[in-house]
Design a protein around this motif. Structure first.
Motif, PDB file in Angstrom:
ATOM      1  N   ARG A  13       0.860  -1.191   0.000  1.00  0.00           N
ATOM      2  CA  ARG A  13       0.000   0.000   0.000  1.00  0.00           C
ATOM      3  C   ARG A  13       0.893   1.236   0.000  1.00  0.00           C
ATOM      4  NH1 ARG A  13      -0.177   2.866   4.641  1.00  0.00           N
ATOM      5  NH2 ARG A  13      -0.011   1.871   6.692  1.00  0.00           N
ATOM      6  N   LYS A  14       0.323   2.375  -0.312  1.00  0.00           N
ATOM      7  CA  LYS A  14       1.092   3.608  -0.344  1.00  0.00           C
ATOM      8  C   LYS A  14       1.655   3.910   1.046  1.00  0.00           C
ATOM      9  CE  LYS A  14       0.145   4.384  -4.657  1.00  0.00           C
ATOM     10  NZ  LYS A  14       1.204   4.158  -5.686  1.00  0.00           N
ATOM     11  N   ALA A  15       2.894   4.381   1.059  1.00  0.00           N
ATOM     12  CA  ALA A  15       3.567   4.653   2.341  1.00  0.00           C
ATOM     13  C   ALA A  15       2.805   5.676   3.166  1.00  0.00           C
ATOM     14  CB  ALA A  15       4.997   5.116   2.088  1.00  0.00           C
ATOM     15  N   GLY A  16       2.347   6.737   2.527  1.00  0.00           N
ATOM     16  CA  GLY A  16       1.563   7.739   3.231  1.00  0.00           C
ATOM     17  C   GLY A  16       2.409   8.756   3.966  1.00  0.00           C
ATOM     18  N   ALA A  17       1.744   9.549   4.788  1.00  0.00           N
ATOM     19  CA  ALA A  17       2.410  10.644   5.512  1.00  0.00           C
ATOM     20  C   ALA A  17       3.490  10.101   6.435  1.00  0.00           C
ATOM     21  CB  ALA A  17       1.377  11.434   6.309  1.00  0.00           C
ATOM     22  N   GLY A  18       4.545  10.894   6.601  1.00  0.00           N
ATOM     23  CA  GLY A  18       5.639  10.518   7.488  1.00  0.00           C
ATOM     24  C   GLY A  18       6.808   9.878   6.776  1.00  0.00           C
TER      25      GLY A  18
ATOM     26  N   ASP B 131       8.798   9.523   0.526  1.00  0.00           N
ATOM     27  CA  ASP B 131       8.006   9.370  -0.693  1.00  0.00           C
ATOM     28  C   ASP B 131       6.678   8.728  -0.323  1.00  0.00           C
ATOM     29  OD1 ASP B 131       6.885   8.887  -3.127  1.00  0.00           O
ATOM     30  OD2 ASP B 131       8.566   7.758  -3.966  1.00  0.00           O
ATOM     31  N   PRO B 132       5.675   9.537   0.003  1.00  0.00           N
ATOM     32  CA  PRO B 132       4.398   8.976   0.475  1.00  0.00           C
ATOM     33  C   PRO B 132       3.676   8.142  -0.569  1.00  0.00           C
ATOM     34  CG  PRO B 132       4.231  11.353   0.123  1.00  0.00           C
ATOM     35  CD  PRO B 132       5.671  11.006  -0.003  1.00  0.00           C
ATOM     36  N   ASP B 133       4.040   8.287  -1.857  1.00  0.00           N
ATOM     37  CA  ASP B 133       3.371   7.530  -2.912  1.00  0.00           C
ATOM     38  C   ASP B 133       4.061   6.199  -3.208  1.00  0.00           C
ATOM     39  OD1 ASP B 133       1.325   9.377  -3.396  1.00  0.00           O
ATOM     40  OD2 ASP B 133       2.629  10.583  -4.677  1.00  0.00           O
ATOM     41  N   TYR B 134       5.158   5.915  -2.503  1.00  0.00           N
ATOM     42  CA  TYR B 134       5.866   4.657  -2.755  1.00  0.00           C
ATOM     43  C   TYR B 134       5.051   3.491  -2.201  1.00  0.00           C
ATOM     44  CZ  TYR B 134       9.487   1.120  -2.958  1.00  0.00           C
ATOM     45  OH  TYR B 134      10.194  -0.016  -3.232  1.00  0.00           O
ATOM     46  N   ASP B 135       5.035   2.384  -2.928  1.00  0.00           N
ATOM     47  CA  ASP B 135       4.287   1.203  -2.507  1.00  0.00           C
ATOM     48  C   ASP B 135       5.131   0.381  -1.530  1.00  0.00           C
ATOM     49  OD1 ASP B 135       2.009   1.701  -4.090  1.00  0.00           O
ATOM     50  OD2 ASP B 135       3.038   0.906  -5.860  1.00  0.00           O
ATOM     51  N   LEU B 136       4.747   0.413  -0.256  1.00  0.00           N
ATOM     52  CA  LEU B 136       5.461  -0.322   0.781  1.00  0.00           C
ATOM     53  C   LEU B 136       4.764  -1.654   1.064  1.00  0.00           C
ATOM     54  CD1 LEU B 136       6.483   2.217   3.595  1.00  0.00           C
ATOM     55  CD2 LEU B 136       7.998   0.813   2.194  1.00  0.00           C
ATOM     56  N   SER B 137       5.555  -2.662   1.416  1.00  0.00           N
ATOM     57  CA  SER B 137       5.010  -3.959   1.806  1.00  0.00           C
ATOM     58  C   SER B 137       4.137  -3.814   3.046  1.00  0.00           C
ATOM     59  CB  SER B 137       6.155  -4.932   2.085  1.00  0.00           C
ATOM     60  OG  SER B 137       5.722  -6.018   2.857  1.00  0.00           O
ATOM     61  N   VAL B 138       2.961  -4.424   3.019  1.00  0.00           N
ATOM     62  CA  VAL B 138       2.090  -4.355   4.194  1.00  0.00           C
ATOM     63  C   VAL B 138       2.725  -5.113   5.368  1.00  0.00           C
ATOM     64  CG1 VAL B 138      -0.019  -4.024   2.847  1.00  0.00           C
ATOM     65  CG2 VAL B 138       0.712  -6.347   3.454  1.00  0.00           C
ATOM     66  N   ASP B 139       3.539  -6.128   5.073  1.00  0.00           N
ATOM     67  CA  ASP B 139       4.233  -6.842   6.144  1.00  0.00           C
ATOM     68  C   ASP B 139       5.217  -5.904   6.849  1.00  0.00           C
ATOM     69  OD1 ASP B 139       3.340  -9.732   5.788  1.00  0.00           O
ATOM     70  OD2 ASP B 139       4.043  -9.263   3.773  1.00  0.00           O
ATOM     71  N   TRP B 140       5.973  -5.134   6.072  1.00  0.00           N
ATOM     72  CA  TRP B 140       6.931  -4.204   6.677  1.00  0.00           C
ATOM     73  C   TRP B 140       6.206  -3.121   7.480  1.00  0.00           C
ATOM     74  CZ3 TRP B 140       8.059   0.964   6.871  1.00  0.00           C
ATOM     75  CH2 TRP B 140       9.273   1.289   7.483  1.00  0.00           C
TER      76      TRP B 140
ATOM     77  N   PRO C 121      15.252   4.021   8.756  1.00  0.00           N
ATOM     78  CA  PRO C 121      13.848   3.819   9.129  1.00  0.00           C
ATOM     79  C   PRO C 121      12.851   4.162   8.023  1.00  0.00           C
ATOM     80  CG  PRO C 121      14.638   5.861  10.078  1.00  0.00           C
ATOM     81  CD  PRO C 121      15.827   5.226   9.395  1.00  0.00           C
ATOM     82  N   ASP C 122      13.340   4.577   6.848  1.00  0.00           N
ATOM     83  CA  ASP C 122      12.435   4.974   5.767  1.00  0.00           C
ATOM     84  C   ASP C 122      12.844   4.317   4.445  1.00  0.00           C
ATOM     85  OD1 ASP C 122      10.809   6.159   3.914  1.00  0.00           O
ATOM     86  OD2 ASP C 122      11.176   8.219   4.550  1.00  0.00           O
ATOM     87  N   PRO C 123      12.265   3.151   4.120  1.00  0.00           N
ATOM     88  CA  PRO C 123      12.628   2.456   2.878  1.00  0.00           C
ATOM     89  C   PRO C 123      12.284   3.239   1.616  1.00  0.00           C
ATOM     90  CG  PRO C 123      11.447   0.988   4.380  1.00  0.00           C
ATOM     91  CD  PRO C 123      11.318   2.370   4.917  1.00  0.00           C
TER      92      PRO C 123
ATOM     93  N   HIS D 182      13.840   3.721  -2.338  1.00  0.00           N
ATOM     94  CA  HIS D 182      12.890   3.121  -3.275  1.00  0.00           C
ATOM     95  C   HIS D 182      12.976   1.595  -3.229  1.00  0.00           C
ATOM     96  CE1 HIS D 182      13.833   7.203  -4.815  1.00  0.00           C
ATOM     97  NE2 HIS D 182      12.511   7.259  -4.788  1.00  0.00           N
ATOM     98  N   GLY D 183      12.883   1.088  -2.011  1.00  0.00           N
ATOM     99  CA  GLY D 183      13.041  -0.339  -1.798  1.00  0.00           C
ATOM    100  C   GLY D 183      14.510  -0.672  -1.676  1.00  0.00           C
ATOM    101  N   LYS D 184      14.967  -1.599  -2.495  1.00  0.00           N
ATOM    102  CA  LYS D 184      16.354  -2.054  -2.411  1.00  0.00           C
ATOM    103  C   LYS D 184      17.155  -1.624  -3.641  1.00  0.00           C
ATOM    104  CE  LYS D 184      16.428  -4.259   1.550  1.00  0.00           C
ATOM    105  NZ  LYS D 184      17.410  -4.005   2.617  1.00  0.00           N
ATOM    106  N   HIS D 185      17.242  -0.304  -3.851  1.00  0.00           N
ATOM    107  CA  HIS D 185      18.052   0.228  -4.940  1.00  0.00           C
ATOM    108  C   HIS D 185      19.406   0.648  -4.367  1.00  0.00           C
ATOM    109  CE1 HIS D 185      15.154   0.453  -8.369  1.00  0.00           C
ATOM    110  NE2 HIS D 185      14.311   0.293  -7.359  1.00  0.00           N
TER     111      HIS D 185
END
Length: 367
Positions: A69-74, A77-86, A240-242, A246-249
């Protein structure tokens, strides 16, 4: 003195060249289906074939984190798609930090049994490490306003679905590539699931005092404990902010590091105790290695009596090692004193009366 060379963008390109680990479809399915050896699966051949095909599709397309889902505020890059598990683990760690910081809450202790042995699997007998943890727990639980958590790493060997996957050493590529908490797992495409560290990180974060008990295995800590130690690397300088990488770049992480990285100490200030036992060799070195590791993460030694290395049944038969432990009342009392010392150190720190000389000084070199 030679002039310092200016780095180019190419200098930060990740190095590559090792052989590919990728499997073809036939070998992947052979390995996937090999886990279903019990005769109870024999009537489910068609169903398993469909599941194997779905697993192959996830593997072929490298769907590490299929639910995001989108990372969101905080996040950067709030529009980045973060793993829901993370995100779930991140939220659990954040809540654990609030519990740690709550001055009205109980004093929290984490006791860690590092032995892989228990009576619930092949050895058929519990470990001396477990019994040592129980002695320490009985001391701490008699104190007022205390909450004790026990992390029994022997469950890696005896409990279904308990795993700690190995550290991939992202930190050695670049510190910002190592995320806090770890984002390497789960990796669904590789079947790397059930990672216990997602539950272990909050236990460390909420604790005010931590005691590690381990046997000596070939001059080292036990393998379950070493797995956990390596996966805690993200607690010492991890990002603390993947979304910043942008993930694992890897190249993004290297560029961030070269601009200046502050190496956040996510477990800073917790008190620790270490108890190491063996039968022939290595106790002092393992105790020292554990203490040095904890201090390197800015955890604080509780005191001299909280660090113990002892031999139990020195060069005696393994078959009577528990008898040797039971007869060594002095060692058991030393364990009790280690627990009392850890408790007293936590109380003193909460009251602002424990002095850690040099704690306010800035380190000239972080790594």
């Amino acid at each position: 003195m030679p002039a310092k060379r200016t780095l180019s963008s190419d200098d930060l390109d990740p190095r590559a060249g090792s052989p590919s680990p990728r499997l073809d479809e036939a070998e992947f399915k052979r390995r996937f289906l090999s886990q279903f050896q019990d005769p109870a699966y024999m009537s489910l051949g068609a169903e398993l074939a469909k599941i194997a095909s779905a697993a192959w599709d996830a593997y072929e397309h490298s769907r590490k984190s299929p639910r995001t889902r989108k990372a969101g505020a905080g996040f950067a890059d709030p529009d980045y798609d973060l793993s829901v598990d993370w995100i779930a683990t991140h939220d659990a760690v954040s809540l654990a930090q609030l519990r740690h910081d709550d001055q009205k809450g109980p004093r929290r202790f984490l006791l860690i049994n590092g032995s892989s042995r228990s009576e619930h699997t092949c050895p058929g007998e519990l470990s001396k490490s477990f019994r040592i943890v129980e002695i320490a727990r009985s001391v701490l639980e008699h104190a007022a306003d205390v909450k004790v958590q026990v992390l029994d790493l022997s469950r890696l060997a005896s409990e279904y679905g308990r795993q700690i996957h190995p550290c991939k050493a992202c930190f050695s590529t670049s510190a910002p590539l190592c995320h806090w908490p770890c984002s390497c797992y789960p990796n669904y495409s590789l079947g790397q699931v059930h990672d216990w560290m997602n539950e272990i990180y909050p236990l460390w974060v909420e604790a005010h005092g931590i005691m590690i008990v381990t046997p000596v295995n070939w001059y080292q800590t036990s393998s379950p404990l070493k797995l956990m130690i390596d996966r805690l690397v993200c607690a010492d300088g991890g990002n603390p902010d993947p979304t910043t990488t942008h993930g694992k770049h890897a190249k993004d992480a290297k560029e961030i590091e070269m601009k200046g990285w502050n190496y956040p100490r996510h477990l800073q200030g917790r008190l620790f105790s270490v108890i190491v036992h063996g039968d022939t060799e290595g106790t002092e070195n393992v105790r020292r290695c554990l203490a040095d590791w904890l201090k390197s993460m800015d955890l604080i030694p509780a005191g001299a009596l909280a660090e113990i290395d002892r031999y139990i049944g020195y060069w005696e038969p393994y078959a009577t090692s528990h008898l040797s432990f039971e007869r060594d009342q002095a060692f058991q009392d030393e364990v009790r004193n280690a627990a009392r010392t850890l408790y007293e150190a936590v109380v003193a720190r909460s009251q602002g009366t424990q002095l850690s000389a040099g704690a306010g000084l800035r380190q000239p070199r972080e790594k």
